[in-house]
Design an enzyme around this catalytic site. Structure first.
Site, mmCIF file in Angstrom:
data_model
loop_
_atom_site.group_PDB
_atom_site.id
_atom_site.type_symbol
_atom_site.label_atom_id
_atom_site.label_comp_id
_atom_site.label_asym_id
_atom_site.label_seq_id
_atom_site.Cartn_x
_atom_site.Cartn_y
_atom_site.Cartn_z
ATOM 1 N N LYS A 184 -0.523 6.133 -5.437
ATOM 2 C CA LYS A 184 1.078 6.093 -5.106
ATOM 3 C C LYS A 184 1.341 7.455 -5.097
ATOM 4 C CE LYS A 184 2.938 1.759 -5.830
ATOM 5 N NZ LYS A 184 3.855 0.873 -6.587
ATOM 6 N N ARG A 242 -3.005 -4.301 -9.566
ATOM 7 C CA ARG A 242 -2.932 -4.463 -7.900
ATOM 8 C C ARG A 242 -3.270 -3.126 -7.142
ATOM 9 N NH1 ARG A 242 0.835 -3.314 -4.082
ATOM 10 N NH2 ARG A 242 1.153 -4.947 -2.315
#
Length: 273
Positions: free
Chosen positions: A221, A255
């Protein structure tokens, strides 16, 4: 701490890894990579071999400012992939990344094992009932606004207090409908600045007050690559570093796009216990 997936009790006291399979053309990291059946099956098989317990399939990009996709288009993208994966890997535990109740219904009817909802039921009033009807595990994420507006929704009185209050309310709504297996995702990168993401990671152990499994979705991210001065493709090492921090702060599920490296984090983390 366990969840029931299709009759399998999954022990989350030892952290598990969820592999990401994005079938959207505009995902921030792997958009458009998985549009051919052969490539999808090869990627899924590799993630399973590398140790993923869950495979999370999504056909609606939730990156900041993502283009809105109709329910019909989302269904048209995801249903064939769900059917393909369950045919090829009958024992797979498929998580469906959607905020729409109808998408959840149709995927669960075809054999998916759980629902991963970025809105915790706030973007579709029928979602909680859909999950309750199927009695599957439900991942509820913290989000303010929508993927299209969340970058303007970063004002908090007290970040952790606000997130805990949000989850308390959403968990209560789920419990009324007798949803048994709940997992919380604090929503790294969703309606949070870079500084707020690191505050959240630093204080993530406070989420254990809810006494529910915690999913951490940090993989590649912008909170990583903006600090490092790179991009999503160059953020694997940073992801690994923060995944270890998340495990130390109580994460039960990672995840990730890169299952092998995440599994190595789990194994090394367990060696400290």
């Amino acid at each position: 701490m366990t969840i029931n997936c299709k009759g399998n009790l999954i022990d989350l006291n030892i952290p598990k890894v969820m592999g990401i399979l994005n079938i959207t053309p505009d995902s921030f990291f792997d958009g458009g990579m998985y549009k051919h059946e052969k490539v999808i099956l090869e990627k899924t098989e590799q993630m399973i071999e590398d140790g993923a317990i869950f495979i999370d399939v999504g056909s609606y990009s939730s990156k900041p400012g993502a283009t809105h996709v109709s329910q019909e288009e989302e269904l048209g993208r995801i249903i064939p992939i769900v059917e393909l994966l369950l045919k090829e890997f009958p024992q797979i535990l498929l998580s469906i990344d959607t905020f729409r109740a109808e998408v959840a219904h149709q995927c669960l009817d075809r054999g998916a094992a759980m629902i991963n909802d970025i809105s915790a039921g706030k973007m579709d009033a029928n979602m909680l009932k859909a999950v309750a009807d199927h009695q599957v595990p439900y991942i509820m994420m913290h989000l303010k606004g929508t993927p299209q507006t969340m970058q303007q929704e970063t004002s908090y009185e007290d970040l952790m207090k606000d997130i805990l209050f949000y989850f308390s309310e959403r968990v209560a709504a789920a419990r009324v409908l007798k949803i048994n297996d709940l997992i919380i995702d604090p929503g790294f990168g969703f309606a949070k600045t870079v500084a707020q993401n690191y505050e959240l990671l630093q204080k993530m152990d406070l989420l254990q007050l809810l006494d529910l499994p915690i999913l951490a979705g940090l993989s590649r991210k912008s909170m990583i690559y903006k600090i490092l001065g790179t991009d999503a493709k160059g953020a694997l090492n940073g992801t690994t570093a923060l995944n270890m921090v998340a495990l130390n702060r109580g994460a039960n599920i990672l995840r990730v796009h890169d299952v092998k490296e995440a599994m190595e984090c789990v194994k090394l983390n367990q060696a400290f216990l």
